[in-house]
Scaffold this active site. Structure first.
Site, mmCIF file in Angstrom:
data_model
loop_
_atom_site.group_PDB
_atom_site.id
_atom_site.type_symbol
_atom_site.label_atom_id
_atom_site.label_comp_id
_atom_site.label_asym_id
_atom_site.label_seq_id
_atom_site.Cartn_x
_atom_site.Cartn_y
_atom_site.Cartn_z
ATOM 1 N N HIS A 1 0.857 -1.180 0.000
ATOM 2 C CA HIS A 1 0.000 0.000 0.000
ATOM 3 C C HIS A 1 0.897 1.235 0.000
ATOM 4 O O HIS A 1 2.071 1.167 0.388
ATOM 5 C CB HIS A 1 -0.904 0.006 1.225
ATOM 6 N N GLU B 1 1.144 3.854 1.908
ATOM 7 C CA GLU B 1 1.745 4.224 3.189
ATOM 8 C C GLU B 1 2.887 3.284 3.562
ATOM 9 O O GLU B 1 3.949 3.730 4.009
ATOM 10 C CB GLU B 1 0.688 4.211 4.311
ATOM 11 N N CYS C 1 -5.845 2.212 5.855
ATOM 12 C CA CYS C 1 -6.523 0.958 6.163
ATOM 13 C C CYS C 1 -5.963 0.412 7.481
ATOM 14 O O CYS C 1 -4.980 0.941 8.005
ATOM 15 C CB CYS C 1 -6.305 -0.040 5.027
ATOM 16 N N CYS D 1 -2.149 -0.356 7.246
ATOM 17 C CA CYS D 1 -1.314 0.839 7.144
ATOM 18 C C CYS D 1 -1.319 1.629 8.442
ATOM 19 O O CYS D 1 -0.272 2.126 8.869
ATOM 20 C CB CYS D 1 -1.773 1.715 5.981
#
Length: 158
Positions: free
Chosen positions: A55, A57, A85, A88
């Protein structure tokens, strides 16, 4: 003059847009800043790297840690195009960032198919009722690594 928050958030949003228009990955971007200086930035790289943890991040955390030669991002600020999320957010806590600014909400993400509510729901359940079955085995053998860690006077705490 544009303030720092808007400048760096625009960068995160631009990464998210480029990810879509250049077919790099999902519509997410993240920027990590320390003392007003951009340290790392990344878009979502899940489909490009075949890595479900890539992801924006997490990818930006990896880059920032490498650049700063540390696993501790204390004092860093994260600007992300979308509310992190669960994975993250956990990674951002582990990295010890100081603050997070986000653009889209988790509800905005859910509306286009990125819905993490099932994870939040699963975490509320006892292990035996979760969809992903988890079984503890060989605890006594596994404890040896923890005993070694406890005794190690040269360990690097984190």
């Amino acid at each position: 003059m544009e303030d720092f928050e808007e400048k760096f958030m625009r960068e995160a949003i631009l990464l998210a847009e480029e990810n879509v228009t250049k077919k790099i990955g999902g519509p997410f971007g993240a920027v990590i800043v320390k003392d007003g200086v951009l340290i790392a930035k990344s878009g979502n790289l899940v489909t490009q790297s075949n890595d479900p943890t890539a992801h924006a991040e997490v990818a930006a955390i990896r880059l920032a840690c490498k650049k700063l030669n540390t696993f501790d991002l204390s004092g860093c600020i994260v600007y992300t195009s979308c509310e992190p999320c669960p994975m993250c957010l956990s990674a951002l806590y582990w990295a010890r960032v100081a603050k997070i600014y986000y653009g889209n909400s988790k509800y905005d993400a859910a509306a286009i198919g990125f819905d993490d509510q099932f994870i939040y729901d699963e975490l509320e359940l006892p292990q035996e009722k979760r969809k992903l079955k988890v079984h503890q085995i060989m605890r006594n053998e596994a404890l040896n690594a923890f005993k070694l860690w406890e005794k190690d006077v040269n360990k690097i705490e984190y």
